[in-house]
Design a protein around this motif. Structure first.
Motif, short mmCIF file in Angstrom:
data_model
loop_
_atom_site.label_atom_id
_atom_site.label_comp_id
_atom_site.label_asym_id
_atom_site.label_seq_id
_atom_site.Cartn_x
_atom_site.Cartn_y
_atom_site.Cartn_z
N ALA A 54 0.83 -1.20 0.00
CA ALA A 54 0.00 0.00 0.00
C ALA A 54 0.86 1.25 0.00
CB ALA A 54 -0.93 -0.01 1.22
N GLU A 55 1.94 1.23 0.78
CA GLU A 55 2.86 2.38 0.83
C GLU A 55 3.47 2.66 -0.54
OE1 GLU A 55 4.67 2.45 5.36
OE2 GLU A 55 5.53 1.09 3.88
N ALA A 56 3.69 1.59 -1.30
CA ALA A 56 4.29 1.73 -2.63
C ALA A 56 3.24 2.01 -3.71
CB ALA A 56 5.07 0.46 -2.97
N ARG A 84 -3.73 -3.22 -4.90
CA ARG A 84 -4.32 -4.51 -5.30
C ARG A 84 -3.38 -5.67 -4.97
NH1 ARG A 84 -8.96 -3.78 -7.91
NH2 ARG A 84 -9.38 -1.73 -8.82
N GLN A 85 -2.10 -5.43 -5.08
CA GLN A 85 -1.14 -6.46 -4.65
C GLN A 85 -1.25 -6.66 -3.14
OE1 GLN A 85 3.23 -5.69 -4.29
NE2 GLN A 85 3.37 -7.18 -5.96
N GLY A 86 -1.45 -5.57 -2.42
CA GLY A 86 -1.66 -5.66 -0.97
C GLY A 86 -2.88 -6.49 -0.63
N ALA A 87 -3.93 -6.39 -1.47
CA ALA A 87 -5.14 -7.18 -1.23
C ALA A 87 -4.83 -8.66 -1.28
CB ALA A 87 -6.20 -6.82 -2.27
N ARG A 88 -3.95 -9.07 -2.17
CA ARG A 88 -3.60 -10.49 -2.26
C ARG A 88 -2.86 -10.95 -1.00
NH1 ARG A 88 -2.90 -8.96 -7.74
NH2 ARG A 88 -0.64 -8.67 -7.54
N TRP A 89 -1.99 -10.08 -0.48
CA TRP A 89 -1.29 -10.44 0.77
C TRP A 89 -2.29 -10.55 1.92
CZ3 TRP A 89 3.17 -12.53 0.39
CH2 TRP A 89 4.11 -12.11 -0.54
N LEU A 90 -3.26 -9.67 1.95
CA LEU A 90 -4.27 -9.72 3.01
C LEU A 90 -5.12 -10.98 2.91
CD1 LEU A 90 -5.34 -5.97 2.97
CD2 LEU A 90 -4.22 -7.15 4.87
N LEU A 137 -11.21 -5.97 1.35
CA LEU A 137 -12.20 -5.35 0.46
C LEU A 137 -11.78 -3.94 0.07
CD1 LEU A 137 -15.58 -6.48 2.08
CD2 LEU A 137 -14.70 -7.13 -0.17
N ASN A 138 -11.31 -3.17 1.04
CA ASN A 138 -10.89 -1.80 0.75
C ASN A 138 -9.66 -1.75 -0.14
OD1 ASN A 138 -12.95 -0.51 2.15
ND2 ASN A 138 -11.83 -0.52 4.08
N ALA A 139 -8.73 -2.69 0.09
CA ALA A 139 -7.53 -2.72 -0.74
C ALA A 139 -7.88 -3.07 -2.18
CB ALA A 139 -6.52 -3.73 -0.17
N ARG A 140 -8.83 -3.98 -2.36
CA ARG A 140 -9.27 -4.33 -3.72
C ARG A 140 -9.87 -3.13 -4.43
NH1 ARG A 140 -13.14 -9.07 -4.57
NH2 ARG A 140 -12.56 -8.63 -6.71
N ARG A 141 -10.51 -2.26 -3.67
CA ARG A 141 -11.14 -1.07 -4.25
C ARG A 141 -10.16 0.10 -4.41
NH1 ARG A 141 -16.13 -1.83 -0.08
NH2 ARG A 141 -17.23 -3.49 -1.21
N GLY A 142 -8.90 -0.15 -4.06
CA GLY A 142 -7.88 0.89 -4.21
C GLY A 142 -7.94 1.99 -3.18
N ARG A 143 -8.47 1.65 -1.98
CA ARG A 143 -8.64 2.67 -0.94
C ARG A 143 -7.31 3.11 -0.32
NH1 ARG A 143 -13.01 2.98 2.46
NH2 ARG A 143 -11.59 4.28 3.71
N TYR A 144 -6.31 2.22 -0.28
CA TYR A 144 -5.09 2.52 0.44
C TYR A 144 -3.96 2.91 -0.52
CZ TYR A 144 -7.80 0.00 3.90
OH TYR A 144 -8.82 -0.42 4.73
N GLY A 145 -3.14 3.83 -0.07
CA GLY A 145 -2.01 4.29 -0.86
C GLY A 145 -1.12 5.15 0.00
N PRO A 146 -0.06 5.70 -0.57
CA PRO A 146 0.88 6.51 0.23
C PRO A 146 0.20 7.64 0.99
CG PRO A 146 1.74 6.11 -1.96
CD PRO A 146 0.34 5.60 -1.98
N ARG A 147 -0.90 8.18 0.45
CA ARG A 147 -1.58 9.30 1.11
C ARG A 147 -2.73 8.85 2.01
NH1 ARG A 147 -0.67 14.30 -1.51
NH2 ARG A 147 0.72 14.12 -3.30
N ASP A 148 -3.03 7.57 2.05
CA ASP A 148 -4.15 7.06 2.85
C ASP A 148 -3.78 5.71 3.44
OD1 ASP A 148 -6.54 6.55 4.05
OD2 ASP A 148 -7.70 6.32 2.21
N MET A 149 -2.97 5.76 4.50
CA MET A 149 -2.47 4.53 5.13
C MET A 149 -3.13 4.25 6.47
SD MET A 149 -0.25 3.10 3.15
CE MET A 149 0.58 2.02 4.31
N ASN A 150 -3.95 5.18 6.94
CA ASN A 150 -4.45 5.10 8.31
C ASN A 150 -5.22 3.80 8.58
OD1 ASN A 150 -4.64 6.63 10.85
ND2 ASN A 150 -6.84 6.42 10.50
N GLY A 151 -6.13 3.45 7.68
CA GLY A 151 -6.96 2.27 7.91
C GLY A 151 -6.16 0.99 7.93
N ILE A 152 -5.29 0.81 6.95
CA ILE A 152 -4.54 -0.45 6.88
C ILE A 152 -3.50 -0.54 7.99
CG2 ILE A 152 -2.75 0.36 5.25
CD1 ILE A 152 -3.04 -2.40 3.85
#
Length: 198
Positions: free
Chosen positions: A86-88, A92-98, A158-173
């Motif tokens: 997610a930081e990178a 969606r790759q993070g979703a697979r790890w989850l 579910l959120n990672a699959r939807r692209g919710r997390y990224g360098p600017r939005d890491m709080n939830g994960i």
């Protein structure tokens, strides 16, 4: 006419920040305190009656406990990989790890349920002995935290699959990862304390 001097300001290191919500860390500290008191009570009771605890502790399935330890550690590794993805910006790759972490958590649940079924079939209950009261209470309290952790991992997936997390939005994960690591940490104390240390 003098040329103007341009001074480059040195880049300052980013200020350290708390990963995730402050609220989740307060919750984690409260849960760790509860488990700590539980562990202290178990250690105190065992120290006062080692002859009762030793044979019943010996009867536990240490292989099942060891496999569950490996499953939780592996799940934590997968969660770390998901956070890094997610930081990178690879949500969606993070979703697979989850999803892989969820699979490991599910394996833990299946093995622990098999242990409980074997215990109940042997007539073991909370009132069987002081050891079994602690064993069932401690492991079930942790088991409920694993189930909650799976719900959290599922929401993160579910959120990672939807692209919710990224360098600017890491709080939830980060908050969800912190909770899962707490669940793992507690088991790393519980397993040797209840299953291994004589």
């Amino acid at each position: 006419m003098h040329a103007a001097k341009h001074t480059l300001s040195p880049s300052l290191p980013a200020e350290p920040r708390l990963a995730g919500d402050l609220a989740i860390w307060i919750f984690i500290l409260a849960e760790l305190l509860a488990f700590g008191l539980f562990f202290a009570a178990y250690a105190f009771a065992r120290a006062h009656d080692p002859a009762l605890f030793a044979p019943e502790q010996e009867a536990l399935n240490r292989n099942a406990g060891a496999i569950n330890t490996a499953l939780l550690l592996t799940a934590s590794y997968f969660v770390v990989r998901a956070v890094h993805a997610a930081e990178a910006g690879r949500g969606r790759q993070g979703a697979r790890w989850l999803l892989a972490a969820l699979g490991c958590a599910g394996g833990f649940v299946v093995i622990k349920l098999a242990e409980y079924v074997a215990a109940f079939n042997a007539g073991i209950s909370l009132s069987s002995s002081t050891f079994h009261m602690f064993y069932l209470s401690l492991t079930f309290f942790h088991f409920m935290h694993v189930l909650l952790g799976m719900v959290i991992l599922g929401a993160l997936w579910l959120n990672a699959r939807r692209g919710r997390y990224g360098p600017r939005d890491m709080n939830g994960i980060e908050s969800g990862a912190a909770y899962w690591h707490m669940v793992d940490l507690v088991w790393l104390v519980l397993f040797p304390l209840v299953y291994v240390i004589r």
